[in-house]
Design an enzyme around this catalytic site. Structure first.
Site, PDB file in Angstrom:
ATOM      1  N   SER A  79       0.904  -1.142   0.118  1.00 17.04           N
ATOM      2  CA  SER A  79      -0.066  -0.033   0.118  1.00 17.04           C
ATOM      3  C   SER A  79       0.938   1.173  -0.074  1.00 17.04           C
ATOM      4  O   SER A  79       0.446   2.386  -0.473  1.00 17.04           O
ATOM      5  CB  SER A  79      -0.938  -0.057   1.225  1.00 17.04           C
ATOM      6  OG  SER A  79      -0.243  -0.268   2.492  1.00 17.04           O
ATOM      7  N   ASP A 117       5.300  -7.309   2.521  1.00 13.10           N
ATOM      8  CA  ASP A 117       4.610  -7.553   1.363  1.00 13.10           C
ATOM      9  C   ASP A 117       5.564  -7.844   0.271  1.00 13.10           C
ATOM     10  O   ASP A 117       6.413  -7.282   0.066  1.00 13.10           O
ATOM     11  CB  ASP A 117       3.614  -6.574   0.852  1.00 13.10           C
ATOM     12  CG  ASP A 117       2.427  -6.694   1.267  1.00 13.10           C
ATOM     13  OD1 ASP A 117       1.804  -7.909   1.614  1.00 13.10           O
ATOM     14  OD2 ASP A 117       1.301  -5.615   1.637  1.00 13.10           O
ATOM     15  N   LYS A 147       4.470 -11.525   3.268  1.00 15.61           N
ATOM     16  CA  LYS A 147       2.930 -11.724   3.068  1.00 15.61           C
ATOM     17  C   LYS A 147       2.761 -11.702   1.702  1.00 15.61           C
ATOM     18  O   LYS A 147       3.359 -10.741   0.867  1.00 15.61           O
ATOM     19  CB  LYS A 147       2.078 -10.542   3.556  1.00 15.61           C
ATOM     20  CG  LYS A 147       0.646 -10.690   3.306  1.00 15.61           C
ATOM     21  CD  LYS A 147      -0.370  -9.667   4.073  1.00 15.61           C
ATOM     22  CE  LYS A 147      -0.171  -8.244   3.627  1.00 15.61           C
ATOM     23  NZ  LYS A 147      -0.883  -8.179   1.939  1.00 15.61           N
ATOM     24  N   GLU A 149      -0.393 -12.349  -1.415  1.00 14.77           N
ATOM     25  CA  GLU A 149      -1.888 -12.162  -1.788  1.00 14.77           C
ATOM     26  C   GLU A 149      -2.303 -13.247  -2.773  1.00 14.77           C
ATOM     27  O   GLU A 149      -1.713 -13.792  -3.417  1.00 14.77           O
ATOM     28  CB  GLU A 149      -2.322 -10.871  -2.393  1.00 14.77           C
ATOM     29  CG  GLU A 149      -2.162  -9.530  -1.588  1.00 14.77           C
ATOM     30  CD  GLU A 149      -2.688  -8.263  -2.438  1.00 14.77           C
ATOM     31  OE1 GLU A 149      -3.251  -8.709  -3.355  1.00 14.77           O
ATOM     32  OE2 GLU A 149      -2.253  -7.160  -1.911  1.00 14.77           O
ATOM     33  N   GLU A 217      -9.621  -9.479   3.952  1.00 14.80           N
ATOM     34  CA  GLU A 217      -9.773  -8.205   3.512  1.00 14.80           C
ATOM     35  C   GLU A 217     -11.151  -7.722   2.739  1.00 14.80           C
ATOM     36  O   GLU A 217     -11.593  -8.457   1.960  1.00 14.80           O
ATOM     37  CB  GLU A 217      -8.896  -7.426   2.805  1.00 14.80           C
ATOM     38  CG  GLU A 217      -9.137  -5.985   2.298  1.00 14.80           C
ATOM     39  CD  GLU A 217      -8.042  -5.529   1.485  1.00 14.80           C
ATOM     40  OE1 GLU A 217      -8.102  -4.228   1.418  1.00 14.80           O
ATOM     41  OE2 GLU A 217      -6.764  -6.213   1.388  1.00 14.80           O
TER      42      GLU A 217
END
Length: 351
Positions: A79, A117, A147, A149, A217
């Site tokens: 982000s 991330d 992390k 996704e 999320e």
């Protein structure tokens, strides 16, 4: 060694310290000696039913703030592409850019578990690429875990390979911002039967791949509750209701850091702003600008460095010898003004 240093005479201990005594900048304050958060302590917290706190950070100052607040997990999120670099999505940020953020955070956050991330394009090609990227995030970025996704078969395989390489992995399901091209934008997931079941099944698959936690999320609260109940590992919610094992928010969002149209456009509906830091920043910058324009800053209190009268006279003579009469006059005028100001302050103090 530390205890021995404490027993030394103060002057000698001062000499052996690496903290500067008389410097322009004092350096960071000593960090809290509180025990470092580990995967073991997170698991213990989860077993006790204690909520886990997660906040993103992207640089040294934000990391220090998280450290001082006692946040459990510090996530260096992709982000950063949006809230730091100003992009509309998380896709543009590169691995090298993420590593810069990771290193800065690692220098500031000494207590939280540090999770980095994997950015878009750094792990999708193969399990070997995913492992190589994970290794870089730990070795070069100073993170404790990574992390990634998504829950497609290739992502599950990648997560398993990274875990088998000895790297702790946090999964991420529901709205996965790196997949907005497929999702059609930042859209919540789990809003119908098949989508809701997919969220739970994907979370279970990530658990079986060896993930120590899963981010949920933008899914409905009942779906998040079902996933949390089905899993043995902690779930971290973001826009997923209060029934997860913990919560995560973006640093800039929860602080109300950015006050401009772009950020208003991308600030998620689920975000609670615990402060309006952006307004405070704007006010401070405007005050600074006005004080510089008016000449009130810097005043005597913020002009602390002095030169002795003897050296001043010698300095003025050297300037004159160099033919810099105008410079000598300017310096002499400042000395005279400073002397008058000190004299005036002294008279006021005696009244």
């Amino acid at each position: 060694m530390a205890s021995a240093l404490c027993r030394l005479p103060a002057a000698l201990a001062r000499c052996m310290s690496n903290v500067p005594e008389n410097a322009v900048y004092g350096g960071p304050a000593p960090q809290s000696p509180a025990q470092r958060v580990t995967l073991t302590s997170l698991r213990q917290k989860h077993r006790r039913g204690e909520p886990i706190t997660v906040v993103t950070a992207y640089d040294y100052p934000s990391a220090v703030h998280l450290d001082m607040a006692g946040v459990d997990v510090c996530l260096v999120g992709d982000s950063a592409a949006m809230v730091v670099h100003g992009h509309d999505t998380t896709l543009p940020i590169s691995l090298d850019e993420m590593l810069v953020h990771c290193r800065a955070v690692a220098r500031g956050a000494k207590r939280p578990l540090l999770v980095g991330d994997l950015p878009f394009g750094s792990y999708e090609s193969s399990s070997n690429q995913a492992v190589d990227t994970g290794v870089r995030v730990l070795k070069e970025g100073g993170m404790d875990a990574i992390k990634l996704e998504g829950g497609s078969p290739s992502r599950i395989t990648a997560a398993k390979a990274i875990v088998e390489a000895g790297i702790a992995v946090m999964g991420h399901v529901g709205l996965t911002p790196q997949a907005i091209s497929v999702l059609g934008g930042f859209r919540p997931q789990g809003k119908n039967i098949s989508s809701a079941i997919k969220v739970v099944e994907t979370a279970l698959a990530l658990q079986e791949a060896g993930c120590f936690s899963v981010v949920l999320e933008c899914v409905p609260a009942p779906v998040a509750a079902a996933a949390t109940s089905a899993l043995r590992i902690p779930t971290i919610g973001i826009g997923a209701g209060p029934f997860c094992s913990g919560q995560v928010l973006v640093y800039h969002d929860l602080l109300g850091m950015l006050q401009h149209p772009h950020h208003a456009k991308v600030t998620p509906k689920f975000c609670k702003q615990y402060a309006q830091v952006g307004d405070v920043i704007n006010k401070a910058l405007l005050e600074y600008k006005e004080e510089v324009k008016s000449g009130s800053f810097p005043g005597p209190a913020h002009s602390p460095y002095e030169i002795s009268p003897t050296d001043v006279n010698g300095f003025l003579k050297e300037l004159q010898n160099l033919g810099l009469e105008k410079a000598a006059s300017a310096a002499a005028a400042v000395v005279e003004k400073s002397a008058k100001s000190k004299s005036s302050d002294g008279e006021n103090a005696t009244k």
